[in-house]
Design a protein around this motif. Structure first.
Motif: not given
Length: 84
Positions: A16-23, A30-38, A57-64
């Motif tokens: 959702d570009r208006v709210r800058d939120t992934d759904l 409708v489920v609002v996605l938070r953090g790295s879910a999307a 994902l490990g390569e992209r986010y090595p500290t996660a």
């Protein structure tokens, strides 16, 4: 058989570009996605196995804590029927 997660039929990942939120759009919900879910769900296209998703994902986010958290997250969404 190796599970290659994909969004279930009728489930849509939407930004959702208006709210800058992934759904996650589900039938009648409708489920609002938070953090790295999307970013995780964007990799669930039916072509990658869970271990390939974790490696990417490990390569992209090595500290996660990708290896510890992502398989359980995907399994929980599968149990809900949101992933096939």
């Amino acid at each position: 058989m190796t599970w290659r997660p994909a969004l279930s039929r009728g489930v849509v990942l939407h930004h959702d570009r208006v709210r800058d939120t992934d759904l996650l759009l589900l039938p009648e919900r409708v489920v609002v996605l938070r953090g790295s879910a999307a970013p995780v769900l964007r990799l669930c296209d039916g072509t990658r196995a869970v271990d390939e998703i974790v490696v990417g994902l490990g390569e992209r986010y090595p500290t996660a804590q990708v290896a510890a958290e992502v398989p359980g997250f995907l399994a929980a969404l599968r149990k809900e029927g949101w992933l096939s």
